[in-house]
Scaffold this motif. Structure first.
Motif, PDB file in Angstrom:
ATOM      1  N   UNK A 154       0.819  -1.213   0.000  1.00 39.35           N
ATOM      2  CA  UNK A 154       0.000   0.000   0.000  1.00 39.35           C
ATOM      3  C   UNK A 154       0.849   1.257   0.000  1.00 39.35           C
ATOM      4  N   UNK A 169      -3.273   1.138  14.294  1.00 41.79           N
ATOM      5  CA  UNK A 169      -3.961   2.305  13.739  1.00 41.79           C
ATOM      6  C   UNK A 169      -2.968   3.363  13.267  1.00 41.79           C
ATOM      7  N   UNK A 170      -1.844   3.485  13.981  1.00 39.97           N
ATOM      8  CA  UNK A 170      -0.841   4.469  13.572  1.00 39.97           C
ATOM      9  C   UNK A 170      -0.203   4.078  12.232  1.00 39.97           C
ATOM     10  N   UNK A 184      -1.510   2.188   9.941  1.00 44.00           N
ATOM     11  CA  UNK A 184      -2.537   2.372   8.909  1.00 44.00           C
ATOM     12  C   UNK A 184      -2.583   3.837   8.469  1.00 44.00           C
ATOM     13  N   UNK A 185      -2.579   4.740   9.440  1.00 46.45           N
ATOM     14  CA  UNK A 185      -2.712   6.166   9.142  1.00 46.45           C
ATOM     15  C   UNK A 185      -1.515   6.677   8.326  1.00 46.45           C
ATOM     16  N   UNK A 213       0.426   5.008   6.479  1.00 42.80           N
ATOM     17  CA  UNK A 213       0.461   4.376   5.165  1.00 42.80           C
ATOM     18  C   UNK A 213      -0.520   5.069   4.228  1.00 42.80           C
ATOM     19  N   UNK A 214      -1.681   5.409   4.769  1.00 41.60           N
ATOM     20  CA  UNK A 214      -2.720   6.029   3.944  1.00 41.60           C
ATOM     21  C   UNK A 214      -2.412   7.501   3.653  1.00 41.60           C
ATOM     22  N   UNK A 215      -2.029   8.251   4.669  1.00 38.70           N
ATOM     23  CA  UNK A 215      -1.949   9.702   4.528  1.00 38.70           C
ATOM     24  C   UNK A 215      -0.939  10.276   5.538  1.00 38.70           C
ATOM     25  N   UNK A 261       0.898  12.877   5.698  1.00 36.16           N
ATOM     26  CA  UNK A 261       0.862  14.301   6.017  1.00 36.16           C
ATOM     27  C   UNK A 261      -0.193  14.604   7.068  1.00 36.16           C
ATOM     28  N   UNK A 262      -1.380  14.047   6.826  1.00 41.73           N
ATOM     29  CA  UNK A 262      -2.469  14.249   7.774  1.00 41.73           C
ATOM     30  C   UNK A 262      -2.125  13.595   9.119  1.00 41.73           C
TER      31      UNK A 262
END
Lengths: 275, 281
Positions: free
Chosen positions: B32, B150-151, B153-154, B156-158, B160-161
């Motif tokens: 991902x 959860x960290x 996942x975050x 990996x997805x985004x 910057x956010x």
């Protein structure tokens, strides 16, 4: 008496981005309840300024305070800020649902070693409700229209109940009717008391919604209420000498200049062809 | 299951099960986040570590873990500074560490047979101590993934956010690189340096074809990881062919099957939604 503190305060901030001076001597304060729009041409340092405010980039000199603190070491105070990135930067093939995307807005608040609790999930549902996207909750984020995507990321920014909402060009890649829906949504959030900082290059729309405008062109060219700021002088500084402003109705429009150099160039070319 | 009566086959079975799970879990993040090339680079880098292990007479897996971790951090550090692109950084470290390993091997005469096992994998030569090391490393990797679920996942997805909400995004990125390095090394002995990154990437890529949520992708990836590792092991035993290569090819078969049957119908479905909305608006 308790003095009201600005949410964001920059004093003589300089930022270099990849060895280029991107932000030069910017001083700016954002007060609670304001709707500030930062406008400027491409490459004017708008996004850099925003990243600095979010603590995503260090400044090279000057001082910056967010809620009275250094943005790079705010700890849990960060939850007071909601951020909506440019929605075109997101990977929409990522296997994640709308609901879980919104939940991510709470991850920073939960801290390490904590799993989402019932209260967190309820917060996420409320954010979805507010953005009117409850029915999309279990959809994969790629299966959404542009306007729906905006609402998802706005919901994610709002889920932790921020006092300050920061948006980076939220209408890029979205048609104009969807954009005005978004702006109306922002306006209602503003009326609820949320302070908003919106980076945009769309002067006309911004002038209609924002109560403060900051014009960036590496330096802060002007800052104030839209009527005071959007005059010929400022626009020419930002967009070139002959840019003008046409006001009819409530919304001023920018008129870009007939470029003298270009026409001279064309004439030259014509001459060359004739010879 | 009469083949499991042999002790070496039991060890092979447990080892295959371990790496089937760990590689496919870490692989989800790798696929991902687009870190496949780093995975391949780290696998080759661990060759230098294996060679050092032979040189100093310590367990090559342990020296390889250290070496791969240092390489992972080196790649991370170089690319975070932004002076060199990530793939360029990988390309440099990849070749340099491999060259280092070859130099050292040149200094050691007569170890080449064992080394061959590390290059191409020898599931059936997994020793009891190998199993203990792989087992504890697997436990460490899986526990870390659960703790930072959860960290990870975050970021990996985004990323910057994630940073904007106050997560230590850079530290988490290094954590992910470290997990990759450890995963690759603990699987080395089974599939070999040349093929190990395939075992990280392919089950996750297969799962990606079939999932619309992160959890589904994780579960499918583990499923295909175990199925490929155990299936490949049995096939290689009965046909008497190389175990590492068989496992990778089994995984590849599942990938093409999934790609062919994929509800990337999910994408057309998405497009339909957008279209109908556009009309509705």
């Amino acid at each position: 008496m308790h003095k009201v503190q600005p949410l964001v305060k920059l004093s003589h901030v300089y930022v270099y981005y990849q060895n280029v001076l991107a932000v030069e001597d910017v001083s700016l304060a954002v007060w609670p309840g304001q709707f500030l729009s930062i406008i400027g041409p491409n490459g004017s340092g708008k996004t850099t300024l925003l990243k600095v405010m979010l603590g995503l980039m260090p400044i090279d000199s000057g001082e910056i305070r967010l809620f009275g603190r250094n943005p790079q070491s705010m700890g849990k105070m960060r939850q007071a800020i909601g951020y909506v990135p440019q929605i075109t930067k997101i990977d929409y093939t990522f296997p994640v649902t709308v609901f879980n995307t919104v939940m991510m807005g709470l991850f920073g608040q939960m801290g390490l070693f904590h799993w989402p609790k019932k209260a967190d999930r309820e917060k996420a549902w409320r954010a979805l409700e507010k953005m009117d996207i409850v029915d999309l909750a279990h959809r994969q984020i790629g299966a959404l229209s542009g306007g729906q995507r905006q609402r998802v990321f706005l919901a994610r920014a709002l889920v932790a109940d921020p006092k300050l909402l920061i948006l980076d060009e939220p209408t890029t890649g979205v048609d104009s009717s969807t954009s005005s829906n978004l702006y109306d949504l922002l306006l209602s959030l503003h009326q609820e008391g949320i302070t908003i900082i919106l980076v945009s290059h769309d002067i006309g729309v911004v002038a209609e919604y924002a109560d403060q405008i900051a014009c960036m062109n590496r330096r802060l060219v002007a800052h104030g209420r839209p009527q005071e700021v959007l005059n010929g002088e400022v626009l020419s500084c930002m967009y070139g000498p002959e840019a003008g402003l046409v006001t009819h109705g409530a919304v001023p429009h920018i008129v870009l200049p007939r470029h003298p150099h270009r026409s001279a160039h064309l004439i030259d070319e014509q001459r060359r062809e004739e010879e | 299951m009469d083949i499991l009566q042999y002790a070496f086959m039991q060890r092979a079975f447990v080892a295959a099960l371990l790496i089937g799970v760990v590689c496919s879990v870490v692989g989800v993040y790798v696929v991902l986040k687009g870190l496949s090339f780093i995975g391949a680079g780290l696998a080759h880098a661990s060759f230098g570590g294996v060679a050092l292990g032979f040189l100093f007479g310590i367990n090559p897996i342990l020296s390889a873990v250290l070496f791969a971790l240092l390489t992972a951090w080196g790649i991370g550090w170089t690319s975070q500074r932004g002076e060199v692109k990530e793939d360029t950084a990988v390309g440099i470290f990849f070749a340099a560490t491999m060259a280092f390993g070859i130099l050292i091997i040149g200094l050691l005469h007569g170890y080449n047979i064992d080394l061959f096992g590390y290059l191409f994998g020898s599931l059936l030569a997994v020793s009891k101590s190998d199993l203990w090391i792989s087992g504890s490393l697997s436990l460490f990797v899986l526990t870390t993934v659960v703790i930072f679920y959860k960290e990870l996942l975050f970021i990996t997805f985004d990323p910057e956010m994630a940073a904007a909400t106050g997560l230590p995004a850079t530290a988490l990125y290094y954590l992910l690189l470290s997990l990759m390095a450890i995963t690759i090394v603990l699987s080395l002995k089974v599939v070999g340096i040349i093929l190990v990154s395939a075992l990280v990437i392919i089950p996750a890529a297969t799962a990606y074809q079939l999932s619309d949520t992160f959890r589904k992708m994780m579960l499918y990836s583990i499923f295909f990881g175990i199925l490929s590792a155990i299936g490949g092991l049995f096939i290689s035993y009965y046909l008497d062919i190389a175990s590492g290569a068989t496992i990778v090819l089994t995984a590849t078969c599942f990938f093409f099957l999934a790609a062919a049957l994929s509800p990337k119908r999910r994408r057309p479905k998405g497009l339909n939604v957008i279209r109908s909305n556009a009309i509705g608006d």
